[in-house]
Design a protein around this motif. Structure first.
Motif, PDB file in Angstrom:
ATOM      1  N   TYR A 171     -17.593   1.694  14.480  1.00  0.00           N
ATOM      2  CA  TYR A 171     -16.481   2.946  14.759  1.00  0.00           C
ATOM      3  C   TYR A 171     -15.317   1.644  14.008  1.00  0.00           C
ATOM      4  CZ  TYR A 171     -18.377   4.947  18.827  1.00  0.00           C
ATOM      5  OH  TYR A 171     -19.364   5.622  18.889  1.00  0.00           O
ATOM      6  N   ALA A 172     -14.897   0.678  14.402  1.00  0.00           N
ATOM      7  CA  ALA A 172     -14.085  -0.083  12.899  1.00  0.00           C
ATOM      8  C   ALA A 172     -14.211  -0.337  12.133  1.00  0.00           C
ATOM      9  CB  ALA A 172     -14.278  -1.515  13.608  1.00  0.00           C
ATOM     10  N   LEU A 173     -14.921   0.088  11.450  1.00  0.00           N
ATOM     11  CA  LEU A 173     -15.582   0.141  10.446  1.00  0.00           C
ATOM     12  C   LEU A 173     -14.927   1.254   9.686  1.00  0.00           C
ATOM     13  CD1 LEU A 173     -18.670  -1.705   8.687  1.00  0.00           C
ATOM     14  CD2 LEU A 173     -16.397  -2.602   8.656  1.00  0.00           C
ATOM     15  N   GLY A 174     -15.383   2.502  10.223  1.00  0.00           N
ATOM     16  CA  GLY A 174     -15.212   4.249  10.097  1.00  0.00           C
ATOM     17  C   GLY A 174     -14.087   3.832  10.577  1.00  0.00           C
ATOM     18  N   ALA A 175     -12.910   3.470  11.679  1.00  0.00           N
ATOM     19  CA  ALA A 175     -11.324   3.558  11.341  1.00  0.00           C
ATOM     20  C   ALA A 175     -10.883   2.668  10.597  1.00  0.00           C
ATOM     21  CB  ALA A 175     -11.163   3.004  12.430  1.00  0.00           C
ATOM     22  N   ASN A 176     -11.677   1.737   9.989  1.00  0.00           N
ATOM     23  CA  ASN A 176     -10.598   1.512   9.012  1.00  0.00           C
ATOM     24  C   ASN A 176     -10.768   1.952   7.450  1.00  0.00           C
ATOM     25  OD1 ASN A 176     -11.778  -0.978   6.100  1.00  0.00           O
ATOM     26  ND2 ASN A 176      -9.762  -1.253   7.676  1.00  0.00           N
ATOM     27  N   THR A 177     -11.864   2.513   7.180  1.00  0.00           N
ATOM     28  CA  THR A 177     -12.796   3.759   5.970  1.00  0.00           C
ATOM     29  C   THR A 177     -11.207   4.527   6.207  1.00  0.00           C
ATOM     30  OG1 THR A 177     -14.692   2.900   5.782  1.00  0.00           O
ATOM     31  CG2 THR A 177     -14.208   4.935   5.140  1.00  0.00           C
ATOM     32  N   ALA A 178     -11.380   5.409   7.153  1.00  0.00           N
ATOM     33  CA  ALA A 178     -10.612   6.609   7.853  1.00  0.00           C
ATOM     34  C   ALA A 178      -8.944   6.544   7.214  1.00  0.00           C
ATOM     35  CB  ALA A 178     -11.021   6.782   8.695  1.00  0.00           C
ATOM     36  N   ALA A 179      -8.673   5.122   8.005  1.00  0.00           N
ATOM     37  CA  ALA A 179      -6.884   4.773   7.807  1.00  0.00           C
ATOM     38  C   ALA A 179      -6.669   4.108   6.048  1.00  0.00           C
ATOM     39  CB  ALA A 179      -7.185   3.570   8.772  1.00  0.00           C
ATOM     40  N   ALA A 180      -7.621   3.547   5.339  1.00  0.00           N
ATOM     41  CA  ALA A 180      -7.386   3.215   3.807  1.00  0.00           C
ATOM     42  C   ALA A 180      -7.136   4.424   3.675  1.00  0.00           C
ATOM     43  CB  ALA A 180      -8.977   2.686   3.393  1.00  0.00           C
ATOM     44  N   ILE A 181      -8.003   5.663   3.419  1.00  0.00           N
ATOM     45  CA  ILE A 181      -8.328   6.653   2.906  1.00  0.00           C
ATOM     46  C   ILE A 181      -6.411   7.541   3.379  1.00  0.00           C
ATOM     47  CG2 ILE A 181      -8.937   9.476   2.988  1.00  0.00           C
ATOM     48  CD1 ILE A 181     -11.989   7.970   3.184  1.00  0.00           C
ATOM     49  N   ALA A 182      -6.231   7.534   4.247  1.00  0.00           N
ATOM     50  CA  ALA A 182      -5.191   8.185   4.939  1.00  0.00           C
ATOM     51  C   ALA A 182      -3.991   7.501   4.197  1.00  0.00           C
ATOM     52  CB  ALA A 182      -5.488   8.290   6.331  1.00  0.00           C
ATOM     53  N   LYS A 183      -4.339   6.578   3.540  1.00  0.00           N
ATOM     54  CA  LYS A 183      -2.797   5.141   2.984  1.00  0.00           C
ATOM     55  C   LYS A 183      -3.405   5.422   1.761  1.00  0.00           C
ATOM     56  CE  LYS A 183      -0.014   2.161   2.547  1.00  0.00           C
ATOM     57  NZ  LYS A 183       1.637   2.349   3.362  1.00  0.00           N
ATOM     58  N   LEU A 184      -4.041   6.071   1.364  1.00  0.00           N
ATOM     59  CA  LEU A 184      -4.020   6.462  -0.339  1.00  0.00           C
ATOM     60  C   LEU A 184      -3.786   7.076  -0.609  1.00  0.00           C
ATOM     61  CD1 LEU A 184      -7.712   4.519  -1.036  1.00  0.00           C
ATOM     62  CD2 LEU A 184      -5.365   4.203  -2.509  1.00  0.00           C
ATOM     63  N   SER A 195     -11.391  11.498  12.829  1.00  0.00           N
ATOM     64  CA  SER A 195     -12.528  11.347  11.508  1.00  0.00           C
ATOM     65  C   SER A 195     -13.643  10.172  11.781  1.00  0.00           C
ATOM     66  CB  SER A 195     -12.192  10.361  10.972  1.00  0.00           C
ATOM     67  OG  SER A 195     -10.653  10.915   9.824  1.00  0.00           O
ATOM     68  N   LEU A 196     -13.739  10.117  12.901  1.00  0.00           N
ATOM     69  CA  LEU A 196     -15.067   9.229  13.253  1.00  0.00           C
ATOM     70  C   LEU A 196     -15.733  10.218  14.322  1.00  0.00           C
ATOM     71  CD1 LEU A 196     -13.309   5.897  15.141  1.00  0.00           C
ATOM     72  CD2 LEU A 196     -14.165   6.457  12.677  1.00  0.00           C
ATOM     73  N   ILE A 197     -15.775  11.184  14.846  1.00  0.00           N
ATOM     74  CA  ILE A 197     -16.787  12.071  15.378  1.00  0.00           C
ATOM     75  C   ILE A 197     -17.205  13.474  13.788  1.00  0.00           C
ATOM     76  CG2 ILE A 197     -16.330  11.514  17.301  1.00  0.00           C
ATOM     77  CD1 ILE A 197     -15.025  14.179  17.458  1.00  0.00           C
ATOM     78  N   GLY A 198     -16.596  13.159  12.545  1.00  0.00           N
ATOM     79  CA  GLY A 198     -17.357  13.813  11.928  1.00  0.00           C
ATOM     80  C   GLY A 198     -16.731  15.330  12.175  1.00  0.00           C
ATOM     81  N   GLU A 199     -17.931  16.330  11.312  1.00  0.00           N
ATOM     82  CA  GLU A 199     -17.312  17.553  11.378  1.00  0.00           C
ATOM     83  C   GLU A 199     -16.902  18.185  12.408  1.00  0.00           C
ATOM     84  OE1 GLU A 199     -20.987  19.515  10.181  1.00  0.00           O
ATOM     85  OE2 GLU A 199     -20.421  19.351   7.689  1.00  0.00           O
ATOM     86  N   ALA A 200     -17.472  17.711  14.172  1.00  0.00           N
ATOM     87  CA  ALA A 200     -16.501  18.033  15.011  1.00  0.00           C
ATOM     88  C   ALA A 200     -14.967  17.790  15.778  1.00  0.00           C
ATOM     89  CB  ALA A 200     -17.700  17.215  16.624  1.00  0.00           C
ATOM     90  N   SER A 260     -15.242  12.425   6.198  1.00  0.00           N
ATOM     91  CA  SER A 260     -14.437  13.220   6.897  1.00  0.00           C
ATOM     92  C   SER A 260     -12.786  13.352   7.049  1.00  0.00           C
ATOM     93  CB  SER A 260     -14.815  12.951   8.602  1.00  0.00           C
ATOM     94  OG  SER A 260     -14.110  14.067   9.445  1.00  0.00           O
ATOM     95  N   ALA A 261     -13.040  12.180   6.649  1.00  0.00           N
ATOM     96  CA  ALA A 261     -11.470  11.957   6.698  1.00  0.00           C
ATOM     97  C   ALA A 261     -10.840  12.309   5.468  1.00  0.00           C
ATOM     98  CB  ALA A 261     -11.062  10.180   6.373  1.00  0.00           C
ATOM     99  N   LYS A 262     -11.828  12.442   3.623  1.00  0.00           N
ATOM    100  CA  LYS A 262     -10.819  13.178   2.851  1.00  0.00           C
ATOM    101  C   LYS A 262     -10.332  14.663   3.067  1.00  0.00           C
ATOM    102  CE  LYS A 262     -13.464  12.424  -1.009  1.00  0.00           C
ATOM    103  NZ  LYS A 262     -15.147  12.794  -2.364  1.00  0.00           N
ATOM    104  N   ARG A 263     -11.528  15.511   4.000  1.00  0.00           N
ATOM    105  CA  ARG A 263     -11.018  16.922   4.373  1.00  0.00           C
ATOM    106  C   ARG A 263      -9.903  16.984   5.078  1.00  0.00           C
ATOM    107  NH1 ARG A 263     -16.783  16.104   4.815  1.00  0.00           N
ATOM    108  NH2 ARG A 263     -17.122  16.482   6.781  1.00  0.00           N
TER     109      ARG A 263
END
Length: 201
Positions: free
Chosen positions: A82-95, A112-117, A195-198
């Motif tokens: 969960y922490a790695l997923g959140a770190n990835t999503a937050a980095a994308i948001a920052k970018l 973003s951690l729950i994907g398409e849901a 998911s974060a990209k979308r």
């Protein structure tokens, strides 16, 4: 919302955004990958690829700093995912130029951690994603809606802890469980990034 679940969501968002121990902050991750990329999109893809690869090696790692402070009893390996997923999503948001410390973006990171849901949750709340005005829409989500979104995310994350026997397999068959765990972690983190990209378009 159950206070323990709320604390869990705060723990995931805080560590995912600010980093802890071996996990760098989302801002640092974004800066590092942007410095080596030819564009923001290349940097985003680089973050996802790097995090997916690193997640595949965390199947046996349970020493993430702060793990003992988890307010809810979920497996440490899942908490790390969960922490790695959140770190990835937050980095994308920052970018993509989002304020990763705002309440709205923190909620979208968790979503973003729950994907398409998660994207379905947004649609049912009347929030359009995948458009050029997504940033303005996200920034204007009222607090009442954020609370409802967080509830749905929290429920799904807790439910995932017992899904498909992955956790039990890790526990009772260490070697096979480690392989399954690494595959799960890599696939999970990659899905969070996509998911974060979308969401953060």
């Amino acid at each position: 919302m159950n206070s323990e679940i709320e604390q869990l969501l705060q723990w995931i968002a805080n560590i995912g955004i600010k980093g802890f121990g071996f996990l760098p902050s989302a801002e640092q991750v974004a800066q590092n990958h942007l410095a080596k990329a030819s564009s923001v999109e290349d940097a985003i893809n680089s973050v996802i690829a790097w995090r997916t690869t690193s997640a595949a090696g965390t199947g046996f790692i349970t020493d993430l700093g702060g793990i003992a402070t988890l307010p809810l009893s979920i497996p440490a390996s899942l908490a790390i995912s969960y922490a790695l997923g959140a770190n990835t999503a937050a980095a994308i948001a920052k970018l993509r130029g989002y304020d990763i410390n705002s309440d709205q973006v923190r909620t979208m990171v968790l979503l973003s951690l729950i994907g398409e849901a998660g994207e379905e949750v947004l649609r049912t709340a009347g929030i359009a994603i995948g458009t050029k005005v997504a940033k303005n829409i996200i920034n204007q989500i009222p607090g009442k809606v954020l609370i409802e979104i967080n509830k749905k995310v929290g429920f799904r994350l807790i439910t995932k802890a017992g899904e498909k026997g992955v956790i039990n397999l890790r526990k009772f068959v260490p070697i096979i469980g480690g392989i399954v765990g690494a595959t799960f972690d890599a696939g999970f983190v990659n899905a969070c990034g996509q998911s974060a990209k979308r969401v953060f378009c």
